[in-house]
Design an enzyme around this catalytic site. Structure first.
Site, PDB file in Angstrom:
ATOM      1  N   ASP A   1       0.816  -1.218   0.000  1.00 22.41           N
ATOM      2  CA  ASP A   1       0.000   0.000   0.000  1.00 22.41           C
ATOM      3  C   ASP A   1       0.850   1.268   0.000  1.00 22.41           C
ATOM      4  O   ASP A   1       2.072   1.218   0.168  1.00 22.41           O
ATOM      5  CB  ASP A   1      -0.959  -0.002   1.207  1.00 22.41           C
ATOM      6  CG  ASP A   1      -0.270  -0.365   2.522  1.00 22.41           C
ATOM      7  OD1 ASP A   1       0.974  -0.382   2.574  1.00 22.41           O
ATOM      8  OD2 ASP A   1      -0.976  -0.623   3.506  1.00 22.41           O
TER       9      ASP A   1
ATOM     10  N   ASP B   1      -7.808  -2.468  14.137  1.00 21.02           N
ATOM     11  CA  ASP B   1      -9.192  -2.745  13.735  1.00 21.02           C
ATOM     12  C   ASP B   1      -9.275  -3.940  12.788  1.00 21.02           C
ATOM     13  O   ASP B   1     -10.312  -4.195  12.187  1.00 21.02           O
ATOM     14  CB  ASP B   1      -9.830  -1.497  13.090  1.00 21.02           C
ATOM     15  CG  ASP B   1      -9.110  -1.048  11.823  1.00 21.02           C
ATOM     16  OD1 ASP B   1      -8.098  -1.678  11.434  1.00 21.02           O
ATOM     17  OD2 ASP B   1      -9.556  -0.057  11.206  1.00 21.02           O
TER      18      ASP B   1
ATOM     19  N   HIS C   1      -7.390  -4.334  10.026  1.00 17.96           N
ATOM     20  CA  HIS C   1      -7.062  -4.085   8.620  1.00 17.96           C
ATOM     21  C   HIS C   1      -5.762  -4.770   8.221  1.00 17.96           C
ATOM     22  O   HIS C   1      -4.843  -4.925   9.022  1.00 17.96           O
ATOM     23  CB  HIS C   1      -7.071  -2.585   8.261  1.00 17.96           C
ATOM     24  CG  HIS C   1      -5.972  -1.741   8.794  1.00 17.96           C
ATOM     25  ND1 HIS C   1      -6.186  -0.664   9.624  1.00 17.96           N
ATOM     26  CD2 HIS C   1      -4.635  -1.773   8.592  1.00 17.96           C
ATOM     27  CE1 HIS C   1      -5.039  -0.074   9.901  1.00 17.96           C
ATOM     28  NE2 HIS C   1      -4.080  -0.733   9.298  1.00 17.96           N
TER      29      HIS C   1
ATOM     30  N   GLU D   1      -9.730  -1.621   5.230  1.00 13.77           N
ATOM     31  CA  GLU D   1     -10.430  -1.336   6.481  1.00 13.77           C
ATOM     32  C   GLU D   1     -11.654  -2.247   6.625  1.00 13.77           C
ATOM     33  O   GLU D   1     -12.110  -2.840   5.647  1.00 13.77           O
ATOM     34  CB  GLU D   1     -10.881   0.132   6.483  1.00 13.77           C
ATOM     35  CG  GLU D   1      -9.735   1.146   6.447  1.00 13.77           C
ATOM     36  CD  GLU D   1      -9.068   1.346   7.807  1.00 13.77           C
ATOM     37  OE1 GLU D   1      -9.128   0.454   8.669  1.00 13.77           O
ATOM     38  OE2 GLU D   1      -8.472   2.438   7.992  1.00 13.77           O
TER      39      GLU D   1
HETATM   40  C1  GLP Z   1      -0.527   0.539   8.605  1.00 12.26           C
HETATM   41  C2  GLP Z   1      -0.211  -0.320   7.373  1.00 12.26           C
HETATM   42  C3  GLP Z   1      -0.455  -1.787   7.644  1.00 12.26           C
HETATM   43  C4  GLP Z   1       0.165  -2.182   8.967  1.00 12.26           C
HETATM   44  C5  GLP Z   1      -0.471  -1.400  10.086  1.00 12.26           C
HETATM   45  C6  GLP Z   1       0.063  -1.778  11.453  1.00 12.26           C
HETATM   46  O1  GLP Z   1      -1.830   0.958   8.666  1.00 12.26           O
HETATM   47  N1  GLP Z   1      -0.951   0.067   6.230  1.00 12.26           N
HETATM   48  O2  GLP Z   1       0.067  -2.558   6.567  1.00 12.26           O
HETATM   49  O3  GLP Z   1       0.006  -3.564   9.170  1.00 12.26           O
HETATM   50  O4  GLP Z   1      -0.221  -0.031   9.850  1.00 12.26           O
HETATM   51  O5  GLP Z   1       1.228  -1.074  11.724  1.00 12.26           O
HETATM   52  P1  GLP Z   1       2.199  -1.357  12.938  1.00 12.26           P
HETATM   53  O6  GLP Z   1       3.029  -2.538  12.516  1.00 12.26           O
HETATM   54  O7  GLP Z   1       3.031  -0.131  13.067  1.00 12.26           O
HETATM   55  O8  GLP Z   1       1.366  -1.655  14.122  1.00 12.26           O
END
Ligand code: GLP
Length: 239
Positions: free
Chosen positions: A66, A132, A134, A139
């Site tokens: 992404d 959440d 995702h 989402e």
């Molecule tokens: C972002 C990314 C996700 C990731 C999530 C969790 O929203 N788009 O791909 O898994 O954050 O991030 P973290 O690993 O910092 O908790």
């Protein structure tokens, strides 16, 4: 779905071994990258393995999940910038073989799926998970048959991710993300989750129903998923 629980350091090493095994058997493997804080220890371990000569990414291609809409690759909060800094600059991958969806040209985002298909499909997709549920930026409510598309970010996701920006107002409102079907098309998937704040959603996506309310729950239906958790993230799971 196989679930492994160990320390954060240990799971980074275990997950890195999967990459080493895959790439040593298939030197032109296609890997799928993820951002966030969670994969950083894994990326450090991959850099270490590459420097030690245990694996070479020379013929590997990488497709990231992404990108924020509106940020170009030079922006220090773009996911392209993150990947270069955290991984690509430290391994022997050809930067021209690394792909991140464009946050600037967001016309026809599903072209990204065509590119992945043309390259042969993702062998090993890495995922983190949002609180959440995702995956990528899919989402809750995202259709399970979605391909790469533009999404409006939930306020809560923007708040959680605002820790990397000067203020919440600087966090983009939209992102472009591989769809859930794009993710499920990968031949194998590794999801990593660490920390107490992930415990509730980890329980939900592994033990709860498969529902679009928790996008990661779809992984229960994928034939080859490995989940790597530290003790805190695993703390609410039934033994
Ligand atoms: C972002 C990314 C996700 C990731 C999530 C969790 O929203 N788009 O791909 O898994 O954050 O991030 P973290 O690993 O910092 O908790």
């Amino acid at each position: 779905m196989k679930v492994y629980v160990a320390s954060e350091k240990e799971i980074a090493k275990m997950a890195a071994q999967r990459y080493v095994q895959l790439i040593n058997t298939k030197p032109n493997a296609i890997i799928g990258g993820a951002t966030g804080s969670t994969p950083i220890p894994l990326y450090k371990e991959l850099a270490k393995q590459c420097k030690a000569g245990n694996v070479s990414f020379k013929n590997v291609k990488s497709f990231n999940l992404d990108e924020y809409v509106g940020l170009d690759g030079n922006h220090n909060q773009s996911y392209r910038y993150f990947m270069n800094k955290q991984l690509f600059n430290h391994i022997d991958i050809d930067i021209n073989n690394t792909f991140v969806p464009s946050g600037i040209d967001t016309k026809n985002p599903s072209r990204y799926d065509d590119m992945i298909k043309a390259a042969g499909g993702v062998d090993l997709q890495l995922l983190g998970i949002g609180v959440d549920g995702h995956i990528g930026f899919n989402e809750p409510g995202t259709k399970f048959d979605s391909l790469t598309h533009v999404v409006k970010l939930e306020q809560n996701t923007r708040e959680v991710n605002s820790r990397f920006f000067k203020s919440i107002n600087d966090v983009p409102t939209h992102a472009v993300t591989m769809g859930i079907k794009t993710v499920m098309n990968a031949r194998s998937i590794i999801l990593i989750a660490t920390g107490k704040n992930k415990a509730k959603i980890v329980k939900e996506f592994i033990e709860g129903p498969v529902t679009t309310k928790c996008p990661a729950s779809i992984l229960q239906l994928h034939p080859f998923v490995e989940v790597y958790l530290d003790e805190e993230a695993a703390s609410l799971l039934k033994k």
